[in-house]
Motif scaffolding. Sequence first.
Motif, mmCIF file in Angstrom:
data_model
loop_
_atom_site.group_PDB
_atom_site.id
_atom_site.type_symbol
_atom_site.label_atom_id
_atom_site.label_comp_id
_atom_site.label_asym_id
_atom_site.label_seq_id
_atom_site.Cartn_x
_atom_site.Cartn_y
_atom_site.Cartn_z
ATOM 1 N N GLY A 67 -6.095 1.940 -7.607
ATOM 2 C CA GLY A 67 -6.849 1.904 -8.856
ATOM 3 C C GLY A 67 -7.336 0.519 -9.219
ATOM 4 N N LEU A 68 -6.540 -0.500 -8.897
ATOM 5 C CA LEU A 68 -6.913 -1.872 -9.236
ATOM 6 C C LEU A 68 -7.955 -2.454 -8.289
ATOM 7 C CD1 LEU A 68 -3.357 -3.273 -10.080
ATOM 8 C CD2 LEU A 68 -5.242 -2.953 -11.700
ATOM 9 N N GLY A 69 -7.996 -1.931 -7.054
ATOM 10 C CA GLY A 69 -8.926 -2.523 -6.072
ATOM 11 C C GLY A 69 -8.412 -3.872 -5.618
ATOM 12 N N ASP A 70 -8.995 -4.944 -6.098
ATOM 13 C CA ASP A 70 -8.491 -6.288 -5.811
ATOM 14 C C ASP A 70 -7.333 -6.560 -6.775
ATOM 15 O OD1 ASP A 70 -7.941 -8.870 -5.265
ATOM 16 O OD2 ASP A 70 -9.899 -9.664 -5.874
ATOM 17 N N ALA A 71 -6.117 -6.468 -6.246
ATOM 18 C CA ALA A 71 -4.928 -6.570 -7.099
ATOM 19 C C ALA A 71 -4.357 -7.990 -7.135
ATOM 20 C CB ALA A 71 -3.859 -5.593 -6.608
ATOM 21 N N SER A 72 -5.078 -8.959 -6.582
ATOM 22 C CA SER A 72 -4.523 -10.314 -6.482
ATOM 23 C C SER A 72 -4.189 -10.907 -7.840
ATOM 24 C CB SER A 72 -5.506 -11.223 -5.727
ATOM 25 O OG SER A 72 -6.776 -11.254 -6.380
ATOM 26 N N ALA A 73 -4.925 -10.516 -8.879
ATOM 27 C CA ALA A 73 -4.688 -11.076 -10.213
ATOM 28 C C ALA A 73 -3.548 -10.362 -10.938
ATOM 29 C CB ALA A 73 -5.971 -10.983 -11.041
ATOM 30 N N TYR A 74 -2.974 -9.337 -10.292
ATOM 31 C CA TYR A 74 -1.964 -8.535 -10.979
ATOM 32 C C TYR A 74 -0.603 -8.560 -10.273
ATOM 33 C CZ TYR A 74 -6.167 -6.593 -13.125
ATOM 34 O OH TYR A 74 -7.345 -6.434 -13.792
ATOM 35 N N VAL A 75 -0.476 -9.451 -9.303
ATOM 36 C CA VAL A 75 0.739 -9.450 -8.491
ATOM 37 C C VAL A 75 1.996 -9.611 -9.335
ATOM 38 C CG1 VAL A 75 2.028 -10.675 -6.702
ATOM 39 C CG2 VAL A 75 -0.426 -10.239 -6.406
ATOM 40 N N GLY A 76 1.981 -10.537 -10.257
ATOM 41 C CA GLY A 76 3.164 -10.774 -11.095
ATOM 42 C C GLY A 76 3.543 -9.539 -11.880
ATOM 43 N N SER A 77 2.571 -8.907 -12.509
ATOM 44 C CA SER A 77 2.865 -7.701 -13.292
ATOM 45 C C SER A 77 3.339 -6.557 -12.404
ATOM 46 C CB SER A 77 1.613 -7.270 -14.063
ATOM 47 O OG SER A 77 1.244 -8.257 -14.996
ATOM 48 N N LEU A 78 2.710 -6.437 -11.246
ATOM 49 C CA LEU A 78 3.130 -5.378 -10.318
ATOM 50 C C LEU A 78 4.570 -5.579 -9.859
ATOM 51 C CD1 LEU A 78 -0.135 -5.124 -8.175
ATOM 52 C CD2 LEU A 78 0.821 -3.288 -9.601
ATOM 53 N N GLN A 79 4.951 -6.834 -9.634
ATOM 54 C CA GLN A 79 6.328 -7.107 -9.223
ATOM 55 C C GLN A 79 7.312 -6.795 -10.338
ATOM 56 O OE1 GLN A 79 6.239 -11.178 -7.851
ATOM 57 N NE2 GLN A 79 5.752 -10.594 -5.748
ATOM 58 N N HIS A 80 6.908 -7.113 -11.577
ATOM 59 C CA HIS A 80 7.767 -6.772 -12.707
ATOM 60 C C HIS A 80 7.927 -5.252 -12.862
ATOM 61 C CE1 HIS A 80 8.551 -10.712 -14.273
ATOM 62 N NE2 HIS A 80 7.265 -11.022 -14.397
ATOM 63 N N LEU A 81 6.835 -4.534 -12.639
ATOM 64 C CA LEU A 81 6.860 -3.080 -12.829
ATOM 65 C C LEU A 81 7.573 -2.355 -11.691
ATOM 66 C CD1 LEU A 81 3.225 -2.504 -14.137
ATOM 67 C CD2 LEU A 81 5.342 -2.074 -15.410
ATOM 68 N N TYR A 82 7.339 -2.811 -10.451
ATOM 69 C CA TYR A 82 7.833 -2.039 -9.302
ATOM 70 C C TYR A 82 8.879 -2.768 -8.455
ATOM 71 C CZ TYR A 82 3.698 0.797 -10.327
ATOM 72 O OH TYR A 82 2.773 1.582 -10.949
ATOM 73 N N SER A 83 9.014 -4.044 -8.603
ATOM 74 C CA SER A 83 9.864 -4.943 -7.815
ATOM 75 C C SER A 83 9.064 -5.462 -6.627
ATOM 76 C CB SER A 83 11.150 -4.277 -7.297
ATOM 77 O OG SER A 83 10.934 -3.551 -6.098
ATOM 78 N N ALA A 84 9.434 -6.657 -6.189
ATOM 79 C CA ALA A 84 8.714 -7.305 -5.083
ATOM 80 C C ALA A 84 8.841 -6.491 -3.798
ATOM 81 C CB ALA A 84 9.250 -8.724 -4.879
ATOM 82 N N ALA A 85 10.020 -5.928 -3.560
ATOM 83 C CA ALA A 85 10.245 -5.170 -2.328
ATOM 84 C C ALA A 85 9.383 -3.910 -2.300
ATOM 85 C CB ALA A 85 11.723 -4.802 -2.205
ATOM 86 N N THR A 86 9.279 -3.238 -3.441
ATOM 87 C CA THR A 86 8.459 -2.027 -3.510
ATOM 88 C C THR A 86 6.986 -2.354 -3.315
ATOM 89 O OG1 THR A 86 10.036 -0.926 -4.976
ATOM 90 C CG2 THR A 86 7.779 -0.085 -4.969
ATOM 91 N N LEU A 87 6.547 -3.443 -3.938
ATOM 92 C CA LEU A 87 5.154 -3.861 -3.786
ATOM 93 C C LEU A 87 4.849 -4.195 -2.326
ATOM 94 C CD1 LEU A 87 2.395 -4.651 -4.925
ATOM 95 C CD2 LEU A 87 3.352 -6.917 -5.477
ATOM 96 N N GLN A 88 5.759 -4.875 -1.669
ATOM 97 C CA GLN A 88 5.566 -5.225 -0.264
ATOM 98 C C GLN A 88 5.464 -3.960 0.601
ATOM 99 O OE1 GLN A 88 8.679 -7.685 1.344
ATOM 100 N NE2 GLN A 88 7.700 -7.894 3.338
ATOM 101 N N GLN A 89 6.342 -2.982 0.327
ATOM 102 C CA GLN A 89 6.319 -1.731 1.084
ATOM 103 C C GLN A 89 5.013 -0.964 0.845
ATOM 104 O OE1 GLN A 89 9.141 0.494 3.033
ATOM 105 N NE2 GLN A 89 6.992 0.532 3.646
ATOM 106 N N ALA A 90 4.583 -0.902 -0.410
ATOM 107 C CA ALA A 90 3.345 -0.197 -0.746
ATOM 108 C C ALA A 90 2.146 -0.846 -0.061
ATOM 109 C CB ALA A 90 3.153 -0.180 -2.261
#
Length: 575
Positions: free
Chosen positions: A510-533
């Motif tokens: 949904g975000l497309g270019d998610a580079s500006a949202y990495v911090g929020s994504l890590q807070h929401l899903y955790s760094a490990a989950t974001l890496q897996q996704a």
Amino acid sequence: MTTESFIAGKDASLESSISAMQSRLDKLGFHIEERSWLHPVDGVWSVHIRDRDCPLLFTNGKGASEQASRASALGEFLERLSCNYFWNHYYLGEKNADAAFVHYPREKWFKLNDDNESWPDGLLTPELQKFYNPEGTVEATTLVDYNSGNEERGICAIPYVRERDGATVWFPVNIIGNLYVSNGMSAGNTPAEARTQAISEIFERAVKFRIIKEGLCLPDVPQEVIARYPRIAAGVRDLRAAGFGILVKDASLGGKYPVMNVTLLNPRDQGCFSSFGAHPRFEIALERALTELLQGRALDALDGFPEPCFDLEEIAHSQNLEIHFVDSSGIIGWNFLRATPDFEFRDWNFSSTTAEDYVWSVAAIHATGHDIYIADFDHLGVYACRILVPGMSEIYPVEDLEWDNSSAGNDIREPILYLSDLDDDECVDLLETLNELGLADQRPVAALIGLAADAGSLWKELRVGELKTLLALAIGDLDAVREGCDWIRHFNQISVERQLVYRCIESLIGLGDASAYVGSLQHLYSAATLQQARALLNREQRFFSLNAPGLNLEGCDMHQRLLAAYAKLNAAKLA
């Protein structure tokens, strides 16, 4: 001096039967464990047993005494070994699929015709082919057995003898497994004893299904008749004393069929549970109905059954009847509980010896216009049989051969078992095939292909909907990924960790270019989950690194145990 106990309908004492069965199982290499016993009321016992080395091999026994219950469980265990039923829902592996025989040394393979559609000559009879394929729309390829999936060999069939005239008829293993499952199987001390039990089971389920579908109301058994059988009367009395409403019904439909019924009404939650039993002798049929009611259930485990229903269409639906076959916990209609029965009570009793039991049972089936087909099995040193009565003993509708045949798993088994080794084109082909088959997204993948999945593994949890989503990720089909993630969100029956990964994938798409949202994504899903996704979405990793067991099921511990048990069985078939 050893005391021997004899019960009606059996040609040997319980003690000698148990000893013989235990000895035979030990010699075959099956080590039986008694896992749980229940004795909730007087005259009702049940036990759960299983093989120590392969816990997928298990049975339940019931009876009016501890010994009767144990004999029941062991008999069912040997029955299911003899008839290969323990493996009915599983793939037997490439080695067995190419072996001299897959099921029995006496099996016969019918080569598919060039068109792959018309049924080979010699299979069944013309009349039975018409019965199973009335519109001519069931293609021969769908009759390839699920356990081998070996289309090159053709259709595997087992010889059955028609009781009416002794003719041999070849029944496809696929038809037996799809339509009859465990109905009509039995083991016993003598052929007459075992065959009577098998036919009684067929009567029980056919009559039960008719009563439920048609909303029939059965007559009560008079109290003075119940009192003739003190042990049965004591069990009924104990259940009523525990606060349950207990209805004892004559299910013979006017003295025509050897079937009885006991129904429990629960005032705690208004649940209704109806149990049936059958045998040419009234007492045995009634005892079986009562012991079936409480098999595997303590008095405090009788809550949760459905309330009576008004909708006859829902009651008669094949899914409800399937539940009644599995554990009798389906819906019962209010008509069944009416005070004015559709039949008069008949104080019936059709025979008094096992020889008479069998003769009467055969005549009663023939009187309905149906034929009886019997396969005998004695390779385990115990007599067992499987009886088919086309038009009467099917558990699933004949239409399932066309619309819900287990052989659907044959075409996709190999690519799924080699999932992590597939290239992009093969992933596209598998996804297209899954879509074409129209399989329900919630269907377990392991059951679809006949894999005995290990507890805690992704194979154990994997559903068709998730597999399609993983295939879409592997080939970069973002529309299909979105659709799959949405299904997973609503299905909500997979591990929390993987659910989170799919929700993160939805966000990344949904975000497309998610580079500006990495911090929020890590807070929401955790760094490990974001890496897996990201790894899945970028096609750097596929299928959560799921192992590919291949057609030999390597690394699947439970399935290997199942195959080891089958090897023991096959050794006995050649002895």
